[in-house]
Design a protein around this motif. Structure first.
Motif, PDB file in Angstrom:
ATOM      1  N   THR A  61       0.854  -1.189   0.000  1.00 56.90           N
ATOM      2  CA  THR A  61       0.000   0.000   0.000  1.00 56.90           C
ATOM      3  C   THR A  61       0.884   1.231   0.000  1.00 56.90           C
ATOM      4  N   SER A  62       0.739   2.046  -1.026  1.00 60.72           N
ATOM      5  CA  SER A  62       1.575   3.235  -1.169  1.00 60.72           C
ATOM      6  C   SER A  62       0.708   4.438  -1.480  1.00 60.72           C
ATOM      7  N   LEU A  63       0.920   5.521  -0.763  1.00 63.40           N
ATOM      8  CA  LEU A  63       0.186   6.753  -1.008  1.00 63.40           C
ATOM      9  C   LEU A  63       0.963   7.714  -1.896  1.00 63.40           C
ATOM     10  N   GLY A  64       2.066   7.229  -2.464  1.00 61.76           N
ATOM     11  CA  GLY A  64       2.837   8.072  -3.364  1.00 61.76           C
ATOM     12  C   GLY A  64       3.344   9.320  -2.660  1.00 61.76           C
ATOM     13  N   PRO A  65       3.121  10.504  -3.246  1.00 65.63           N
ATOM     14  CA  PRO A  65       3.622  11.738  -2.630  1.00 65.63           C
ATOM     15  C   PRO A  65       2.946  12.052  -1.295  1.00 65.63           C
ATOM     16  N   LEU A  66       1.815  11.409  -0.997  1.00 61.53           N
ATOM     17  CA  LEU A  66       1.142  11.620   0.282  1.00 61.53           C
ATOM     18  C   LEU A  66       1.582  10.601   1.328  1.00 61.53           C
ATOM     19  N   GLY A  67       2.619   9.837   1.015  1.00 60.47           N
ATOM     20  CA  GLY A  67       2.988   8.697   1.849  1.00 60.47           C
ATOM     21  C   GLY A  67       3.430   9.007   3.258  1.00 60.47           C
ATOM     22  N   GLY A  68       3.803  10.236   3.551  1.00 57.68           N
ATOM     23  CA  GLY A  68       4.206  10.565   4.908  1.00 57.68           C
ATOM     24  C   GLY A  68       5.585  10.016   5.248  1.00 57.68           C
ATOM     25  N   VAL A  69       6.015  10.277   6.472  1.00 60.76           N
ATOM     26  CA  VAL A  69       7.327   9.822   6.923  1.00 60.76           C
ATOM     27  C   VAL A  69       7.306   8.333   7.228  1.00 60.76           C
ATOM     28  N   ALA A  70       6.242   7.860   7.859  1.00 63.20           N
ATOM     29  CA  ALA A  70       6.108   6.443   8.198  1.00 63.20           C
ATOM     30  C   ALA A  70       4.631   6.113   8.317  1.00 63.20           C
ATOM     31  N   THR A  71       4.294   4.869   8.032  1.00 62.60           N
ATOM     32  CA  THR A  71       2.913   4.405   8.147  1.00 62.60           C
ATOM     33  C   THR A  71       2.890   3.103   8.930  1.00 62.60           C
ATOM     34  N   THR A  72       1.731   2.789   9.494  1.00 62.63           N
ATOM     35  CA  THR A  72       1.513   1.508  10.157  1.00 62.63           C
ATOM     36  C   THR A  72       0.258   0.882   9.550  1.00 62.63           C
ATOM     37  N   PRO A  73       0.365   0.355   8.324  1.00 64.77           N
ATOM     38  CA  PRO A  73      -0.820  -0.133   7.619  1.00 64.77           C
ATOM     39  C   PRO A  73      -1.466  -1.330   8.310  1.00 64.77           C
ATOM     40  N   VAL A  74      -2.777  -1.476   8.072  1.00 67.35           N
ATOM     41  CA  VAL A  74      -3.549  -2.584   8.637  1.00 67.35           C
ATOM     42  C   VAL A  74      -3.522  -3.753   7.659  1.00 67.35           C
ATOM     43  N   ILE A  75      -3.268  -4.947   8.175  1.00 68.97           N
ATOM     44  CA  ILE A  75      -3.113  -6.142   7.352  1.00 68.97           C
ATOM     45  C   ILE A  75      -4.422  -6.483   6.652  1.00 68.97           C
ATOM     46  N   ASN A  76      -4.308  -6.888   5.403  1.00 69.12           N
ATOM     47  CA  ASN A  76      -5.448  -7.309   4.589  1.00 69.12           C
ATOM     48  C   ASN A  76      -5.736  -8.777   4.894  1.00 69.12           C
ATOM     49  N   ARG A  77      -6.510  -9.019   5.935  1.00 63.58           N
ATOM     50  CA  ARG A  77      -6.815 -10.362   6.399  1.00 63.58           C
ATOM     51  C   ARG A  77      -7.438 -11.206   5.290  1.00 63.58           C
ATOM     52  N   PRO A  78      -7.041 -12.492   5.145  1.00 68.21           N
ATOM     53  CA  PRO A  78      -6.233 -13.340   6.029  1.00 68.21           C
ATOM     54  C   PRO A  78      -4.744 -13.371   5.700  1.00 68.21           C
ATOM     55  N   GLU A  79      -4.239 -12.384   4.970  1.00 73.14           N
ATOM     56  CA  GLU A  79      -2.801 -12.306   4.768  1.00 73.14           C
ATOM     57  C   GLU A  79      -2.113 -12.058   6.113  1.00 73.14           C
TER      58      GLU A  79
END
Length: 433
Positions: free
Chosen positions: A348-366
């Protein structure tokens, strides 16, 4: 007078229930045969329900946002003649217009077998004479020609939205998802003119937005997340990308994403615990040989995850072409159901809006999700070639990863990201056999 009970027909593909996302009729309305009654949303599409008979609506199954089981009464219609009638079972699939493809529901339904929604008691509402029926107030369109269904226009009118201010998702036609997107960008939840007071409004969470909410809640509720973030120097990778683009000819333009996916695919055989799915009910982890890479894409309807099949077998140009094709299909609502399901790892990438760091939520059941962040330029100490150091402007990007701690250890996640860092900081290795 007789009564006809129109039951929600079998929509196909094993669908057991559907959500009411719009009513085109209300109690007391007259409906013609083949006239639109309601829009029902399944996990795959929004389907328009049409009346099989002509008559007056005397009861409906529920409100917008309610879930109706297949075979349960949707509407009861008063018809000419005597006695009661119902459609033959099983009913044929309705005439349907796929309004928007949806992300596959990876989480189980809230209730495995929902009880049929009982039809409320018939309410006697005399049909108004046509001459006395008031014409609805026109929807503001700012003088521009706007394509939208009557249900969308009615909803816009109820919300006070000027349809000329709404960006259509496809072919210039405004749909409910476009109204949802418009509302999301207006803090008050509705259209307001300049200088007007901002009022509070309660909006029912329905359709794809509710499905996303359920999936994210289930993921956070069931998965013990942990995140790891590392800073990577992508100066050389960006230089290589520019060189490849300069001589690409008729090939698609490379962004950073296909380069990163190529790096992930090269390393995943060493870290098979990341390219996996966890069936927590059966207590089974499946580690996949092929990489079916999910790419989180923001669309007017909400977040969707189209899937690049066998990403490990594609070169950089093929990855770039497939990313563009799938992202366009998701945004335009033309993605097929099989293109929106079956991912084994998501980026998951927000491109230029990506920020310094992210903590994305897992796409269950991955069991893992990777989040590249924004590239920024900063001064760094680099070797000067003579045993010392010098300050140089470099391009830096943080890579975040969130993992399911039941399956992935912190050491494994950190080792994988460190391997990615080494690979993309020496990008010539991406092109080596």
């Amino acid at each position: 007078m007789g009564k006809f009970t129109f039951r929600l027909p079998d929509i196909g593909e094993g669908i057991a229930e559907a959500e009411i996302v719009a009513w085109h009729v209300k109690v007391g309305d007259m409906v013609e045969e083949d006239g639109r009654v309601a829009d029902m949303m399944t996990d795959k599409a929004t389907v328009e329900m049409e009346s099989p008979v002509t008559g007056r609506i005397i009861s409906v199954a529920g409100d917008v946002g309610d879930v109706v089981a297949i075979g349960s009464p949707l509407v009861v219609i008063e018809t000419e003649g005597e006695g009661e009638a119902e459609q033959a079972a099983p009913a044929p699939a309705p005439k349907a217009e796929v309004v928007e493809e949806r992300i596959e529901a990876e989480t189980p339904a809230i209730a495995a077998e929902p009880a049929p929604v009982p039809a409320p008691a018939p309410v006697a509402v005399p049909a108004p004479a046509p001459a006395a029926k008031a014409a609805p107030a026109p929807v503001r369109t700012g003088g521009a020609k706007v394509l939208a269904s009557p249900a969308v226009r009615q909803r816009a009118q109820d919300l006070g939205i000027d349809l000329s201010e709404v960006r259509p998702s496809e072919e210039g036609r405004i749909r409910h998802a476009d109204l949802d997107q418009f509302l999301a960008y207006n803090a008050s939840g509705g259209y307001r003119t300049a200088g007007a007071e901002r009022g509070d409004e309660t909006i029912k969470v329905i359709g794809l937005r509710r499905r996303i909410a359920e999936n994210m809640a289930a993921s956070k509720r069931n998965i013990p997340h942990f995140s790891y973030v590392e800073e990577c120097d992508v100066t050389a990778l960006e230089a290589m990308r520019e060189q490849l683009n300069a001589g690409r000819g008729d090939k698609p333009r490379l962004t950073m994403l296909p380069l990163l996916i190529a790096a992930f695919c090269r390393l995943l055989p060493q870290f098979p615990m990341l390219n996996a799915r966890y069936d927590d009910e059966a207590g089974v982890v499946t580690r996949f040989g092929a990489v079916h890479m999910g790419i989180a894409a923001q669309t007017p309807a909400g977040l969707m995850v189209p899937v690049i099949r066998n990403a490990q077998a594609l070169n950089l140009w093929q990855l770039a072409r497939e990313i563009g094709r799938l992202a366009d299909a998701a945004r335009n609502g033309t993605a097929k159901s099989e293109e929106l399901s079956g991912s084994t790892l998501t980026v998951t990438s927000l491109g230029p809006l990506g920020g310094v760091a992210t903590t994305p939520v897992i796409n269950r059941p991955e069991v893992a999700i990777i989040g590249p962040n924004r590239i920024i330029e900063r001064p760094m100490f680099v070797p000067d070639g003579m045993g010392g150091e010098r300050i140089e402007k470099r391009k830096l990007m943080n890579i975040s990863i969130s993992c399911d701690h039941r399956v992935v250890d912190g050491w494994d996640a950190a080792s994988f990201v460190q391997a990615v860092k080494k690979l993309i900081e020496t990008p010539v290795l991406l092109l080596a056999d």
